[in-house]
Each structure stands twice: as structure tokens, then as C-alpha cells.
Design a protein around this motif. Structure first.
Motif, short mmCIF file in Angstrom:
data_model
loop_
_atom_site.label_atom_id
_atom_site.label_comp_id
_atom_site.label_asym_id
_atom_site.label_seq_id
_atom_site.Cartn_x
_atom_site.Cartn_y
_atom_site.Cartn_z
N SER A 74 54.07 26.25 22.45
CA SER A 74 53.23 27.42 22.13
C SER A 74 54.07 28.66 21.84
N ARG A 75 55.36 28.61 22.18
CA ARG A 75 56.25 29.74 21.89
C ARG A 75 57.21 29.43 20.75
N ARG A 87 56.46 16.08 17.40
CA ARG A 87 57.53 16.71 18.18
C ARG A 87 56.96 17.84 19.03
N CYS A 88 56.06 18.63 18.43
CA CYS A 88 55.45 19.74 19.17
C CYS A 88 54.59 19.23 20.32
N ALA A 123 58.09 28.93 16.89
CA ALA A 123 57.58 29.37 15.59
C ALA A 123 57.30 28.18 14.66
N ASP A 124 58.15 27.15 14.71
CA ASP A 124 57.93 25.97 13.86
C ASP A 124 56.63 25.26 14.24
N CYS A 125 56.36 25.16 15.53
CA CYS A 125 55.13 24.51 15.97
C CYS A 125 53.90 25.33 15.59
N LEU A 126 54.00 26.63 15.74
CA LEU A 126 52.88 27.49 15.35
C LEU A 126 52.58 27.35 13.86
N ALA A 127 53.64 27.30 13.05
CA ALA A 127 53.46 27.14 11.60
C ALA A 127 52.86 25.77 11.28
N ALA A 128 53.32 24.73 11.98
CA ALA A 128 52.80 23.37 11.74
C ALA A 128 51.32 23.29 12.11
N TRP A 129 50.94 23.92 13.23
CA TRP A 129 49.54 23.91 13.63
C TRP A 129 48.68 24.67 12.62
#
Length: 95
Positions: free
Chosen positions: A63-64, A54-55, A66-72
Motif C-alpha cells: 500500500s506504500r 507481486r503486490c 508506487a508501482d503497486c498503486l499504479a498497477a492497482w
């Protein structure tokens, strides 16, 4: 002259054998390979993979997020074999 004649006969025999072997190899039919009947393994559903996909589709906006940052971060931890920060034991003095 006897040696030259013998060499020519040997060369002709060698070429004849080579041509015969080539013709036999070219006319040989390959047997069909039987298809595998074993069931394909299905990987278990991984929520991290779905989140990463999804990201990826969100592009630069991810990149902005929070869920994507946590997943990465979790993906990096898995790759490097590190304990995720939320599960890491706290050292004395860390607060």
C-alpha cells in the motif's frame, strides 16, 4: 371380486416392471468418456498480472509502493473500461 383381482394383478405387474428396469439400469456399464485431445490455450504473458501478484505477496507494504498503486489503478481502469489517466485526452484548461 373380479375388479380387485384385476387391480392386484396390474399392481404386481407394475412392480415387477419397475424392479426389472431398476436392475437393468444398475447393471449397465458406463462407457468411458474419451479424453479431449485439443491443446489447452495458454494465456499470453501479462506484465500487469505479474505485478499484481507481486503486490499481493508483499501484503500491507504494497500500500506504500508506487508501482503497486499504479498497477492497482491500471487494473481498476481495465475493469471499468476507462481510459487510463496517462492516456486520457487533456481538456482545455487542464494543466
Amino acid at each position: 371380486m373380479e375388479g380387485k383381482v384385476l387391480a392386484r394383478i396390474a399392481a404386481i405387474a407394475f412392480v415387477a416392471i419397475a424392479i426389472t428396469a431398476t436392475v437393468i439400469e444398475m447393471t449397465r456399464e458406463e462407457a468411458p468418456v474419451p479424453a479431449s485431445t485439443a491443446p489447452a490455450l495458454q494465456p499470453s504473458a501479462d506484465p500487469l498480472r505479474a505485478t499484481l501478484r507481486r503486490c499481493q505477496q508483499r501484503g500491507e507494504a504494497a500500500s506504500r509502493d508506487a508501482d503497486c498503486l499504479a498497477a492497482w489503478a491500471e487494473s481498476r481502469d481495465r475493469f471499468f473500461g476507462r481510459t487510463p489517466a496517462s492516456e486520457a485526452p487533456q481538456r482545455p484548461g487542464d494543466q
